[in-house]
Design a protein around this motif. Sequence first.
Motif, short mmCIF file in Angstrom:
data_model
loop_
_atom_site.label_atom_id
_atom_site.label_comp_id
_atom_site.label_asym_id
_atom_site.label_seq_id
_atom_site.Cartn_x
_atom_site.Cartn_y
_atom_site.Cartn_z
N ASN A 138 -1.25 8.23 -5.67
CA ASN A 138 -0.54 9.50 -5.88
C ASN A 138 0.95 9.40 -5.54
O ASN A 138 1.61 10.40 -5.34
CB ASN A 138 -1.19 10.60 -5.04
CG ASN A 138 -1.10 10.34 -3.55
OD1 ASN A 138 -0.56 9.32 -3.12
ND2 ASN A 138 -1.64 11.24 -2.76
N ASP A 139 1.46 8.17 -5.46
CA ASP A 139 2.87 7.86 -5.16
C ASP A 139 3.29 8.17 -3.73
O ASP A 139 4.47 8.15 -3.42
CB ASP A 139 3.83 8.54 -6.13
CG ASP A 139 3.79 7.90 -7.51
OD1 ASP A 139 3.42 6.72 -7.59
OD2 ASP A 139 4.12 8.58 -8.49
N SER A 140 2.36 8.47 -2.84
CA SER A 140 2.71 8.64 -1.42
C SER A 140 2.92 7.25 -0.82
O SER A 140 2.35 6.26 -1.26
CB SER A 140 1.62 9.41 -0.68
OG SER A 140 0.39 8.72 -0.75
N LYS A 141 3.76 7.18 0.21
CA LYS A 141 4.10 5.90 0.86
C LYS A 141 3.43 5.84 2.23
O LYS A 141 3.41 6.82 2.98
CB LYS A 141 5.61 5.78 1.06
CG LYS A 141 6.42 5.99 -0.19
CD LYS A 141 6.48 4.75 -1.01
CE LYS A 141 7.47 4.96 -2.14
NZ LYS A 141 7.24 4.12 -3.25
N TRP A 142 2.90 4.65 2.54
CA TRP A 142 2.17 4.45 3.79
C TRP A 142 2.61 3.16 4.47
O TRP A 142 2.85 2.16 3.80
CB TRP A 142 0.68 4.38 3.51
CG TRP A 142 0.11 5.65 2.95
CD1 TRP A 142 0.11 6.02 1.63
CD2 TRP A 142 -0.49 6.70 3.67
NE1 TRP A 142 -0.47 7.25 1.50
CE2 TRP A 142 -0.85 7.69 2.74
CE3 TRP A 142 -0.75 6.91 5.02
CZ2 TRP A 142 -1.47 8.87 3.12
CZ3 TRP A 142 -1.39 8.08 5.39
CH2 TRP A 142 -1.73 9.05 4.45
N LEU A 143 2.67 3.20 5.78
CA LEU A 143 2.89 2.00 6.58
C LEU A 143 1.55 1.65 7.20
O LEU A 143 1.00 2.43 7.97
CB LEU A 143 3.94 2.24 7.65
CG LEU A 143 4.31 1.03 8.51
CD1 LEU A 143 4.86 -0.10 7.65
CD2 LEU A 143 5.30 1.42 9.58
N GLU A 144 1.03 0.49 6.83
CA GLU A 144 -0.30 0.10 7.28
C GLU A 144 -0.22 -1.00 8.34
O GLU A 144 0.65 -1.87 8.27
CB GLU A 144 -1.12 -0.42 6.10
CG GLU A 144 -1.37 0.63 5.04
CD GLU A 144 -2.40 0.18 4.04
OE1 GLU A 144 -3.59 0.41 4.28
OE2 GLU A 144 -1.99 -0.41 3.03
N PRO A 145 -1.14 -0.96 9.31
CA PRO A 145 -1.18 -2.05 10.28
C PRO A 145 -1.71 -3.33 9.62
O PRO A 145 -2.35 -3.28 8.58
CB PRO A 145 -2.16 -1.53 11.35
CG PRO A 145 -3.00 -0.53 10.64
CD PRO A 145 -2.14 0.05 9.55
N GLY A 146 -1.41 -4.45 10.23
CA GLY A 146 -1.89 -5.73 9.73
C GLY A 146 -0.82 -6.80 9.78
O GLY A 146 0.27 -6.59 10.32
N LEU A 147 -1.13 -7.95 9.23
CA LEU A 147 -0.22 -9.09 9.24
C LEU A 147 0.60 -9.13 7.96
O LEU A 147 0.06 -9.14 6.86
CB LEU A 147 -1.00 -10.40 9.38
CG LEU A 147 -1.81 -10.59 10.66
CD1 LEU A 147 -2.57 -11.89 10.61
CD2 LEU A 147 -0.90 -10.53 11.88
N TYR A 148 1.91 -9.18 8.12
CA TYR A 148 2.86 -9.31 7.01
C TYR A 148 3.51 -10.68 7.15
O TYR A 148 4.17 -10.97 8.14
CB TYR A 148 3.93 -8.21 7.08
CG TYR A 148 3.39 -6.83 6.85
CD1 TYR A 148 3.53 -6.20 5.62
CD2 TYR A 148 2.75 -6.13 7.87
CE1 TYR A 148 3.04 -4.93 5.41
CE2 TYR A 148 2.25 -4.85 7.66
CZ TYR A 148 2.40 -4.26 6.43
OH TYR A 148 1.91 -3.00 6.21
N HIS A 149 3.31 -11.55 6.16
CA HIS A 149 3.85 -12.91 6.21
C HIS A 149 5.16 -12.95 5.43
O HIS A 149 5.25 -12.42 4.32
CB HIS A 149 2.86 -13.91 5.61
CG HIS A 149 1.59 -14.01 6.39
ND1 HIS A 149 1.37 -15.02 7.29
CD2 HIS A 149 0.49 -13.22 6.43
CE1 HIS A 149 0.17 -14.86 7.84
NE2 HIS A 149 -0.38 -13.76 7.33
#
Length: 90
Positions: free
Chosen positions: A59-70
């Motif tokens: 739906n074009d909403s933006k989210w910051l998700e936990p986890g590993l970003y390489h």
Amino acid sequence: MAGSDVVLAFMTPPQQSLVDPSPPIKKLFGFQRVFLEINQTNELYFPLNIRLLLTTAGNDSKWLEPGLYHIFIGTQHMHIIDLQGQILQW
């Protein structure tokens, strides 16, 4: 012999997303052409801000998700950003 190359900067988001059923394998967040003479080195700068880590839902909403970003610069694995906590709508 002198030469040039384009250095690419990629980020891989967590592959288990709560808002995106098929997250991208990697995202390009910067590139720069570099010219070098023999034995020359150069320092490059690729800014990484929080907006690059956001996931876009259907739906074009933006989210910051936990986890590993390489983070990859060129062919080198440079850093891992480990975001912990709960998912946050931006």
